[in-house]
Design a protein around this motif. Sequence first.
Motif, PDB file in Angstrom:
ATOM      1  N   ASP A  16     -22.085   9.557  -0.767  1.00 42.76           N
ATOM      2  CA  ASP A  16     -22.193  10.302   0.353  1.00 42.76           C
ATOM      3  C   ASP A  16     -20.646  12.002  -0.664  1.00 42.76           C
ATOM      4  O   ASP A  16     -20.886  13.052  -0.329  1.00 42.76           O
ATOM      5  CB  ASP A  16     -21.739  10.244   1.499  1.00 42.76           C
ATOM      6  CG  ASP A  16     -21.236  10.375   2.570  1.00 42.76           C
ATOM      7  OD1 ASP A  16     -21.992  11.802   2.907  1.00 42.76           O
ATOM      8  OD2 ASP A  16     -19.973  10.989   2.788  1.00 42.76           O
ATOM      9  N   ARG A  18     -20.518  16.073  -2.377  1.00 45.16           N
ATOM     10  CA  ARG A  18     -20.324  17.087  -2.471  1.00 45.16           C
ATOM     11  C   ARG A  18     -19.272  17.897  -3.446  1.00 45.16           C
ATOM     12  O   ARG A  18     -18.725  19.189  -3.273  1.00 45.16           O
ATOM     13  CB  ARG A  18     -19.550  16.789  -1.224  1.00 45.16           C
ATOM     14  CG  ARG A  18     -19.611  16.154   0.088  1.00 45.16           C
ATOM     15  CD  ARG A  18     -18.793  15.551   1.279  1.00 45.16           C
ATOM     16  NE  ARG A  18     -19.208  14.697   1.767  1.00 45.16           N
ATOM     17  CZ  ARG A  18     -19.668  14.897   3.302  1.00 45.16           C
ATOM     18  NH1 ARG A  18     -19.875  16.258   3.438  1.00 45.16           N
ATOM     19  NH2 ARG A  18     -20.253  14.384   3.703  1.00 45.16           N
ATOM     20  N   ARG A  26     -27.692  18.731   0.060  1.00 44.69           N
ATOM     21  CA  ARG A  26     -25.731  19.539   1.036  1.00 44.69           C
ATOM     22  C   ARG A  26     -25.130  20.850   0.232  1.00 44.69           C
ATOM     23  O   ARG A  26     -24.738  21.984   0.789  1.00 44.69           O
ATOM     24  CB  ARG A  26     -24.777  19.004   0.266  1.00 44.69           C
ATOM     25  CG  ARG A  26     -24.709  17.067   0.883  1.00 44.69           C
ATOM     26  CD  ARG A  26     -23.779  16.693   1.168  1.00 44.69           C
ATOM     27  NE  ARG A  26     -23.420  15.764   1.459  1.00 44.69           N
ATOM     28  CZ  ARG A  26     -23.512  15.495   2.632  1.00 44.69           C
ATOM     29  NH1 ARG A  26     -23.423  16.039   3.277  1.00 44.69           N
ATOM     30  NH2 ARG A  26     -23.905  13.593   3.447  1.00 44.69           N
ATOM     31  N   SER A  67     -24.510  24.055   2.390  1.00 38.65           N
ATOM     32  CA  SER A  67     -23.179  24.494   2.880  1.00 38.65           C
ATOM     33  C   SER A  67     -23.570  26.226   2.874  1.00 38.65           C
ATOM     34  O   SER A  67     -23.806  26.662   2.048  1.00 38.65           O
ATOM     35  CB  SER A  67     -23.009  23.921   1.210  1.00 38.65           C
ATOM     36  OG  SER A  67     -21.645  24.039   1.501  1.00 38.65           O
TER      37      SER A  67
END
Length: 398
Positions: free
Chosen positions: A24, A28, A60, A64
């Motif tokens: 996780d 990012r 992501r 994003s």
Amino acid sequence: MTDPEDCSLVTFSADSLPEDLIMDILSRLPVKCLFRIRAVSRTWLSVISNPIFISLHNYRSITSTENSDSFIVHYLDGNEDSISLLHFNPCRIGIGLHRPYSQLHFPFVPKLFLVGSHNGIVCVVVSNYPATDNFDRGSYMYQNHETYLWNPATRQSKLLPVYTIRQSHDIYSFSFGFGFDPISNDFKVVRVVAFHRGLIRAEMYSTNTNAWRELETNAMKIPMFISFDVCLNGFLYCTWSRGLMTRSCGLMTFDLNKEVFDFDIDFPSNVQKTTDTEVNYFESRITEFKGSIAVITFYSNDAYDTTIHFWSLDDACLPAGIKGSWSPLSSIVLHGINTVYSYFNGSDNIIVKDYGHNLYLYNLGSEETKKVSIKIHLHEIFEYKESLVSIRGSEQIN
């Protein structure tokens, strides 16, 4: 503000945290940072190389809102073709990216063009002749090219096999499309070839099979440009034309999963009327608009006034035989514009270019036109999101 690529902030012990938490956190981070820290521990290297992590990182990146104005562009730098990343907020262009081929592959700087960008993978067609040479789109020399699937962030690239439809002096036009089929988890490249005698043939490459195969082309039409405009929800879209000497046009789709073409969605009636009038120049582009499809048409008159119409398709990807309904979104007149590239959802802007190669952003919401501070001789532009996605059989290009 913290630099998103500052990896010095990642100081915790990898072995002291659960793997799902590590995934996780690392998902990012940008690709450049991940490449730096993967040598920290075997645990992190294992996580970053995990296909589940690569899919999470890609998701992501796509969803994003950061770097929502990041584009990969092909432009003319002097007499050479260049590929770079372009940003509009703030306006800046990065240094030229590494090519999808090794420096020793060609004894010269070859001509190239971008076909599309999806999930961090960019499709590039490279011609086997110098960029300084000029050939028509259908010339025998211009057909002599190679196709690459390239990840600029990881510098991995795959040269695709030789085409099924080979070079011929009878070819006068060809077009490429590139997209991702989410059903079969497959990147695919489509190539449409038109012959002087009226024959149109098409072929498709699949990363799952690593091969080209010829497609059925009943009542086939010709894409207006050298590449399809957009890929959305497993469909490729472009404007079709009845030939290079006619303005008759409509919407062409290619279903990447079923691997079939469709031409049954007509353009708005105003578009058909425009193509029948005496205008100096007419083009149309297909673009994504808030999860659906839109068409941008533009035409100019003797006074160099360019009229731009923007319609959205109420129902995208309709089954064959069902006509889509169009809703007008905007109609504007700009002076001196000779190219409209696309609409981009992240900024609500249409990107246009004038005869002096100056770029402008027309905002649909504010109806304001802003000149871009960077001047480049732009050819193709596609939205770009970096990823760790790798095509099987790719090689590292340094």
